[in-house]
Design a protein around this motif. Structure first.
Motif: not given
Length: 700
Positions: A37-43, A275-282, A248-254
């Motif tokens: 997700f994040s690579m696609l939006i980054a490019f 679970l997704g929110l927990l593992m998405a945190s940095h 944001m895209f990386g967060f949603v993708g995770k």
């Protein structure tokens, strides 16, 4: 460096072997899907920038770093939210270990490639070969040395300081070698930390000596340094917006990458979102990756500041949402089935669970099990849960000690004496008793969730826990505040009846495996469901030929002339006791008329020297005049007024006490007599002088 070493020490590599397909898929998707997700939006966004723009070449690295997963960050969030022992917590730990390992591998590969990109020699291959050689040396040379240190440390004894110093020198050597071969100096300590035998004696000793220094001194300074590198005047609106869109895209993708496989494996949507929110945190691991990228000039100061802001808002947004969405207690608080001894027929198997903190608890528990009278007509299934505080590791562990289960034998030595004692007793009671033993290694803050979950799974009707104070034969008492807090949690949340066992007298001194003892058991009965539960338990003991039951009923004068039979449950159960037990000559029933709390205290104090074990209920009718003013000066409010009288420091009663609380409705939150406020309250106590010449005499 020391922090990353401790992260490695606390990682249990063996958990990866035990991880099922579900955790593998979630762990892989937690890195791959947000990366896509994040690579696609980054490019896509990079096409809007001029090649000379500072952000043009670093957008791919930003997407990569924001897609990483960290086991340690997830474990810290779970510990802060008190979710380590929950079902979601175990899954998050397993999945984050897999995702974090993949992230660490690719971060190492990316930084190595960046350092050797402009060289024309074979530096990349040389660094890779040297790194593999270092890993082999750590596994084949350093780890056997540390295992030798563990073997040469007597069980229960602290590890030698020379061994601690040797491990620390190994740590510095691994960091130096990594720096010499061209890798980042923190990679070696992480790998070396993973090779350290986790838990006591070595892993826990390293954690105890280094963690306070690191968490209280070094890490705050590191955060201060990281914040000082943030230069707000370099933040530019367009670059800031682009980085936040990637985040944001990386967060949603995770979240999507974690939720989809979780829902596929029939996990509730709310739990999968948590679970997704927990593992998405940095956290600090991503900050270390970011610092490494800044050091190697993969990112410039402007990109560093933008990514740092993204890390802050992602972490700040996830934690409160997870705390709101996920409650691990809902699994057992939602149950409506009554699990009490009073409601369990005598002709079916009675399931009892007990918790043991120390080996010294074992004889008392076996003696209590003996007088519980397991027979062919009324067998008992007894679950023993050995509780060990989590030290020197981040992952809670639950061990099943069934004979056919050979897993985790390396972690079972702490429970071996307990296992042997209960196995020997089970063989003596062949056919009447089934004993199943487990070990739970977890933090005290979340241990009650583990216990309650096991109570639900095993369908236990009574949970017996030791009191937080241990009386030694020398007269010395040992108190454990964490155990007291655990008992209070269980009284509020356990989905079955709870008994707090205070160990003193013959019940803790006799060896039930070699001595056939005779026990005198008393029940102090006033009113209420807790007293009925205590009496129901005593009626099961009444069939044992070596047990004498004496029921002492305290009554107010206004209730003396009432006929309780067929009018209230208290009278019904007492009538049943008279019919079933009084005909057996050794059992007895007494009524004591008490007009106020002073006369009741007098009766309770008269029990000194009469019984080896007394069963009492924890709660009674608040409007009764017998308890007026008593709760104001209770020393141990979690025991109730009667239990507190028998156990308080000014009491002369020297027998064991079992304080029972019946769970009226599984999962209901009972009144706790304002335990927390009473414990913290400091008031002037009113001393009442009570005569001591009154005795409750027993028939010989």
């Amino acid at each position: 460096m020391i922090f990353m070493f401790l992260v490695g020490v606390k990682i249990d590599i063996s958990i990866v072997k035990r991880t099922g397909r579900k955790a593998w898929v979630i762990g892989i998707c937690s890195f791959i899907v947000p990366l896509i997700f994040s690579m696609l939006i980054a490019f896509v966004l990079r096409t809007t920038l001029h090649p000379e723009h500072n952000l043009y070449n670093s957008m791919g690295y930003i997407a990569f770093f924001l897609s990483t997963t960290s086991f340690h960050v997830t474990a810290l969030h779970l510990a802060d939210l008190k979710l380590l022992n929950s079902d979601m917590g175990r899954l998050a730990v397993s999945a984050s270990m897999i995702g974090g390992s993949i992230s660490l591998f690719w971060v190492t590969a990316a930084t190595t490639e960046k350092q050797t990109r402009h060289r024309k020699d074979n530096s990349y291959h040389f660094m890779s070969i040297c790194m593999i050689g270092l890993i082999v040396f750590i596994v084949c040379a350093l780890r056997p040395i540390m295992l030798w240190m563990v073997r040469n440390t007597p069980q229960g004894k602290p590890i030698k300081e020379a061994y601690i110093l040797s491990v620390f020198l190994m740590l510095l050597g691994c960091a130096l070698v990594c720096e010499i071969i061209g890798e980042h100096f923190m990679i070696g300590p992480v790998i070396f930390g993973m090779a350290v035998p986790d838990g006591p004696p070595l892993g826990s000793a390293l954690a105890e000596r280094l963690e306070t220094l690191v968490s209280d001194v070094f890490m705050p300074l590191y955060y201060l340094y990281s914040g000082a590198r943030f230069k707000v005047f370099l933040i530019e609106a367009r670059s800031f917006a682009l980085v936040q869109v990637i985040a944001m895209f990386g967060f949603v993708g995770k979240i999507i990458g974690i939720m989809v496989p979780s829902i596929y494996w029939k996990m509730p949507v709310t739990d999968s979102l948590s679970l997704g929110l927990l593992m998405a945190s940095h956290g600090v691991t991503q900050l270390l990756y970011l610092q490494t990228a800044l050091h190697l000039r993969i990112l410039d100061d402007q990109a560093y500041g933008n990514v740092l802001i993204a890390i802050l808002w992602v972490t700040g947004a996830t934690t409160p949402v997870v705390k709101f969405l996920y409650d691990p207690s809902k699994r057992y608080l939602s149950l409506n089935r009554k699990r009490t001894i009073e409601n369990t027929p005598t002709n079916i198997e009675l399931c009892i669970m007990t918790c043991i903190h120390y080996q010294d608890n074992t004889p008392t528990i076996i003696n209590l099990l003996e007088i519980s009278n397991p027979t062919l007509e009324s067998p008992i299934c007894f679950y023993v849960l050995h509780l060990i505080e989590l030290k020197g590791r981040s992952t809670p562990l639950f061990i099943d000690h069934q004979p056919d289960n050979k897993m985790h034998t390396s972690h079972s030595h702490d429970s071996q004496h307990i296992i042997n004692a209960f196995r020997s007793y089970e063989q003596q009671k062949s056919g009447n008793l089934l004993v199943k033993l487990y070990t739970s290694i977890s933090p005290y803050e979340t241990m009650h969730d583990e216990i309650c979950t096991q109570v639900v799974d095993k369908r236990a009707c009574l949970l017996i826990v030791p009191f937080h104070i241990q009386w030694r034969p020398t007269g010395v008492t040992e108190s454990s505040p964490p155990i007291r807090a655990l008992n209070r949690h269980l009284l509020r949340t356990a989905p079955c009846s709870v008994g707090i066992l205070i160990e003193r007298g013959a019940l803790s001194k006799n060896n039930p495996l070699t001595i056939a003892s005779y026990y005198s058991v008393g029940i102090v009965f006033i009113d209420g469901s807790d007293d009925r539960e205590a009496l129901a338990y005593a009626m099961r003991m009444a069939g044992h030929p070596g047990v004498r039951i004496t029921l002492i009923r305290l009554m107010e004068p206004r209730k003396k002339n009432k006929n309780f039979i067929n009018r209230d449950p208290d009278g019904d159960l007492i009538h049943k006791f008279k019919v079933d037990c009084i005909q057996i000559k050794r059992h007895d029933y007494r009524e004591e008329i008490v007009r106020d709390c002073v006369e009741m205290i007098n009766v309770i104090r008269s029990l000194e020297g009469c019984f080896d074990l007394i069963l009492v209920g924890r709660r009674h009718e608040n409007q009764s005049s017998l308890f007026s003013g008593l709760t104001e000066w209770n020393e141990y409010p979690e025991l109730g007024p009667i239990g507190d009288m028998l156990v308080a420091s000014d009491s002369t009663f020297d027998g064991s006490v079992l304080v029972i609380q019946q769970q009226k409705r599984s999962g209901a939150t009972h009144q706790d007599l304002h335990v927390e406020s009473v414990i913290n309250k400091q008031e002037t106590l009113t001393i009442v002088e009570v005569p001591r010449d009154r005795k409750v005499r027993q028939n010989v």
